[in-house]
Design an enzyme around this catalytic site. Sequence first.
Site, mmCIF file in Angstrom:
data_model
loop_
_atom_site.group_PDB
_atom_site.id
_atom_site.type_symbol
_atom_site.label_atom_id
_atom_site.label_comp_id
_atom_site.label_asym_id
_atom_site.label_seq_id
_atom_site.Cartn_x
_atom_site.Cartn_y
_atom_site.Cartn_z
ATOM 1 N N THR A 1 1.008 -1.271 -0.108
ATOM 2 C CA THR A 1 -0.037 -0.006 0.162
ATOM 3 C C THR A 1 0.966 1.247 -0.052
ATOM 4 O O THR A 1 1.828 1.169 0.588
ATOM 5 C CB THR A 1 -0.854 -0.025 1.370
ATOM 6 O OG1 THR A 1 -1.606 -1.117 1.302
ATOM 7 C CG2 THR A 1 -1.696 1.309 1.341
ATOM 8 N N GLY B 1 -2.902 -6.552 5.571
ATOM 9 C CA GLY B 1 -4.157 -5.767 6.250
ATOM 10 C C GLY B 1 -4.890 -6.666 7.320
ATOM 11 O O GLY B 1 -5.399 -6.006 8.373
ATOM 12 N N THR C 1 1.224 -0.032 5.871
ATOM 13 C CA THR C 1 1.190 -1.069 4.813
ATOM 14 C C THR C 1 1.833 -2.374 5.452
ATOM 15 O O THR C 1 2.420 -2.550 6.324
ATOM 16 C CB THR C 1 2.313 -0.665 3.903
ATOM 17 O OG1 THR C 1 2.461 -1.484 2.652
ATOM 18 C CG2 THR C 1 3.740 -0.419 4.329
ATOM 19 N N ARG D 1 -12.673 -8.643 -1.191
ATOM 20 C CA ARG D 1 -11.670 -8.644 -0.053
ATOM 21 C C ARG D 1 -11.221 -7.116 0.180
ATOM 22 O O ARG D 1 -10.859 -6.365 -0.602
ATOM 23 C CB ARG D 1 -10.436 -9.442 -0.068
ATOM 24 C CG ARG D 1 -9.418 -9.504 0.890
ATOM 25 C CD ARG D 1 -8.109 -8.813 0.630
ATOM 26 N NE ARG D 1 -7.222 -8.651 1.805
ATOM 27 C CZ ARG D 1 -6.367 -7.569 1.960
ATOM 28 N NH1 ARG D 1 -6.266 -6.768 0.812
ATOM 29 N NH2 ARG D 1 -5.667 -7.983 2.900
ATOM 30 N N VAL D 2 -11.422 -6.727 1.334
ATOM 31 C CA VAL D 2 -10.765 -5.386 1.666
ATOM 32 C C VAL D 2 -9.806 -5.383 3.092
ATOM 33 O O VAL D 2 -10.239 -6.306 3.949
ATOM 34 C CB VAL D 2 -12.026 -4.460 2.166
ATOM 35 C CG1 VAL D 2 -11.562 -2.949 2.704
ATOM 36 C CG2 VAL D 2 -13.044 -4.438 1.021
ATOM 37 N N GLY D 3 -8.722 -4.978 2.830
ATOM 38 C CA GLY D 3 -7.699 -4.792 3.976
ATOM 39 C C GLY D 3 -7.971 -3.592 4.926
ATOM 40 O O GLY D 3 -8.988 -3.330 4.985
ATOM 41 N N ASP D 4 -6.767 -3.372 5.513
ATOM 42 C CA ASP D 4 -6.672 -2.181 6.478
ATOM 43 C C ASP D 4 -6.845 -0.935 5.652
ATOM 44 O O ASP D 4 -7.146 0.159 6.427
ATOM 45 C CB ASP D 4 -5.841 -2.403 7.485
ATOM 46 C CG ASP D 4 -4.251 -2.043 6.542
ATOM 47 O OD1 ASP D 4 -4.075 -2.826 5.765
ATOM 48 O OD2 ASP D 4 -3.381 -0.963 6.579
#
Length: 318
Positions: A150, A204, A201, A178-181
């Site tokens: 990221t 996540g 980064t 899917r979604v991370g932080d």
Amino acid sequence: MWGMIATWRMAVEGITKGSELLKEGGDAGDAIETAIREVEDFPYYKSVGYGGLPNEEMEVELDAAYMDGNTLDIGAVAAIKDFANPVSIARSLSHEKVNCMLVAEGAEKFAHKQGFERKNMLTDRAKAHYRKRVKEIKQQELKPYSGHDTVGMACLDVSGKMTAATSTSGLFMKKKGRVGDSPITGSGFYADSKRGAASATGLGEDLMKGCISYEIVRLMGEGMHPQEACETAVNRLDAELRERRGEAGDLSLIAMNTKGEWGVATNIDGFSIAVVTETLEPTVYLVNREADGRCTYEKASDEWMENYMKTRMAPIEE
């Protein structure tokens, strides 16, 4: 005092552009958006924006976020497809009183109505990376997930306003949706002009377990230098995850306080950052994690910088 710090070498051109605005007394929101757009638009950075690596269905789903440290306004998009600069869409959403985080089709409808640029974000180069990885998984039984770099930034302008922002295409070969932080407030980013700003980064799924960007800003608010705040938060979360789960994913954080002082911490080898301040020209540093958990850094050599770009732009052998 003004300044900007970002994750990874890929951000140095962006913060260079953003610093031109800050030098002239420009706004921290404009500077950070300009800087991240520069990374999003460069097709050879395969973890952000155009040229970002696709999910398992060979679709590029992007996440981005923006936070104004004066007002605490937040905007975020997740799993958005076919729009050129998700960070700009996120910043636009930060002006909304409600509905300031949108996902997938909802985010795309908003972006379309607001007139943001539609663009097919899947490049031929990214398709080649995808085909190569599919082959590797079959032949070598490799795990598909790879690459979660990221771009995250923290920024301070001469008025004392602070901002934070992120942009990413997420895990390579991730599940659809899917979604991370990165677009999650307090995990991937946080900014408070009274205390400081931070961004993350790494993996996540593990960064979210510690709300770590907020924690770093909280520690700076208690008087910790950004370096100490980053190291404290990263080492605590790393230790906690190892104790409870037996392992910890990649955790790398950057931060800046209200004085323009900055810090960095990581639990991996090979992390790099880009920094610019009123007294420091845009510089890339390589970060080293010592045995005691402290992090030191050294300026990247010309040779390292040259090799970095050669590697990023090398032809892909499928």
